[in-house]
Design a protein around this motif. Structure first.
Motif, PDB file in Angstrom:
ATOM      1  N   TYR A 123       0.832  -1.206   0.000  1.00 60.33           N
ATOM      2  CA  TYR A 123       0.000   0.000   0.000  1.00 60.33           C
ATOM      3  C   TYR A 123       0.866   1.255   0.000  1.00 60.33           C
ATOM      4  O   TYR A 123       0.562   2.239  -0.684  1.00 60.33           O
ATOM      5  N   SER A 138      -9.311   1.794  -1.949  1.00 62.23           N
ATOM      6  CA  SER A 138      -8.871   2.268  -0.638  1.00 62.23           C
ATOM      7  C   SER A 138      -9.353   1.338   0.462  1.00 62.23           C
ATOM      8  O   SER A 138      -8.603   0.977   1.368  1.00 62.23           O
ATOM      9  N   ASN A 176      -9.996   8.647   3.023  1.00 63.86           N
ATOM     10  CA  ASN A 176     -10.512   7.428   3.640  1.00 63.86           C
ATOM     11  C   ASN A 176      -9.615   6.901   4.757  1.00 63.86           C
ATOM     12  O   ASN A 176     -10.112   6.413   5.777  1.00 63.86           O
ATOM     13  N   LEU A 198       0.612   4.172  -2.846  1.00 63.66           N
ATOM     14  CA  LEU A 198       0.328   5.562  -2.501  1.00 63.66           C
ATOM     15  C   LEU A 198       1.403   6.499  -3.034  1.00 63.66           C
ATOM     16  O   LEU A 198       1.104   7.583  -3.557  1.00 63.66           O
ATOM     17  N   SER A 230      -6.792  -0.921   2.981  1.00 60.51           N
ATOM     18  CA  SER A 230      -6.909  -0.701   4.421  1.00 60.51           C
ATOM     19  C   SER A 230      -7.396  -1.967   5.118  1.00 60.51           C
ATOM     20  O   SER A 230      -6.964  -2.284   6.228  1.00 60.51           O
ATOM     21  N   HIS A 258      -7.712   8.223  -1.236  1.00 62.14           N
ATOM     22  CA  HIS A 258      -7.064   7.374  -0.235  1.00 62.14           C
ATOM     23  C   HIS A 258      -6.728   8.188   1.011  1.00 62.14           C
ATOM     24  O   HIS A 258      -6.915   7.706   2.136  1.00 62.14           O
ATOM     25  N   THR A 304     -12.512   4.685  -4.301  1.00 56.89           N
ATOM     26  CA  THR A 304     -12.924   4.353  -2.938  1.00 56.89           C
ATOM     27  C   THR A 304     -12.798   2.870  -2.628  1.00 56.89           C
ATOM     28  O   THR A 304     -12.284   2.486  -1.568  1.00 56.89           O
TER      29      THR A 304
END
Length: 286
Positions: free
Chosen positions: A184, A273, A205, A188, A277, A202, A270
């Protein structure tokens, strides 16, 4: 040690501290315009001066004002649009706007919530890597507007460093970051350099999920594993609701300059994300 097949259900816990949300859905209204197709002439004119009936109707139709499509939450600002899309990824049990269907087997797995200290440490370490990445991105500010999100008060990296130090003092071995966090973090970093709208999705969220459902997860783990000790990860300097509102205002301001296509692209990120997570969150059960 308990294990859990990856599920989307854990995302719901992570994103909101309550099982019910009262924010109403905004409906979209469309208006229609009608153009009369009757055209009459009171005197004869040369053929070359006449406008064909079909053409006249088409011209009248194009001059009618087209209704503007409104997106759910749009009237309150773009952050509300992001919140609305996020809620759609919840079940009806978790949020009023929820539409996500979850299989019975997945729901049963979440009910058997059995975290472990080793798993929790993995979660904290991977979370710190992600927050380190986010804070480094806004500090570097490849896109100038990233700088708007420096020193918001929502930063978690320093808090997590203190918590990991506390665990070390208790005799625990702090693990290295694992695949979910490392993956991740890389995503990012790359995204922030070429796709700012996706990155903002991201950013929103991650921070807002932790301030809500993330705190509930923290309390539950503390009760089961840490004799109710509250970690620094779940503490903020100042009033959290005001810190969140300040960031909402900044996000809304930034999005004002975006086209509708750019906003839609942000919203489409979304689900990704939630997935990343969720992968990190599930480390608690490993």
């Amino acid at each position: 040690m308990a294990s859990l097949t990856p599920t989307s259900k854990t995302l719901f816990l992570f994103h909101r501290p309550h099982l019910k949300f009262s924010s109403p859905c905004l409906e979209t209204f469309l208006q229609s315009s009608f153009v009369s197709k009757r055209v009459s002439f009171h005197f004869k004119v040369p053929v070359f001066d006449r406008m064909p009936l079909k053409t006249a109707t088409a011209v009248s139709a194009t001059t009618a004002e087209k209704p503007k499509k409104r997106y759910p939450g749009e009237a309150k600002g773009f952050v509300e649009e992001m919140r609305f899309v996020a809620m759609k990824l919840h079940t009806r049990e978790q949020a009023k706007e929820g539409e996500k269907e979850v299989k019975e087997k997945e729901e049963e797995a979440v009910r058997k919530w059995e975290p472990s200290v080793d798993g929790y440490l993995k979660f904290l370490v991977d979370s710190k890597l992600v927050y380190d990445t986010l804070e480094g991105i806004v500090e570097k500010a490849v896109f100038p507007f990233y700088a708007e999100f420096r020193n918001t008060g929502l930063e978690r990296s320093e808090k997590l460093a203190k918590d990991l130090e506390w665990f070390k003092e208790q005799g625990y071995t702090i693990p290295e970051p694992s695949s979910p966090g490392a993956t991740y973090s890389q995503i990012l970093q790359e995204m922030s350099e070429k796709d700012p709208q996706a990155f903002i999705c991201h950013f929103y969220n991650i921070y807002f999920a932790h301030s809500a459902g993330g705190r509930m997860i923290g309390r539950k783990v503390a009760e089961q594993l840490l004799e109710k000790k509250e970690l620094e990860f779940y503490k903020w300097d100042g009033d959290l609701s005001q810190l969140l509102q300040n960031v909402r205002d900044k996000l809304n301001k930034v999005a004002e300059s975006w086209t509708r296509e750019e906003k839609d692209h942000c919203l489409e990120e979304t689900e990704k994300s939630f997935k990343h997570s969720g992968d990190i969150l599930r480390l608690i059960l490993s």
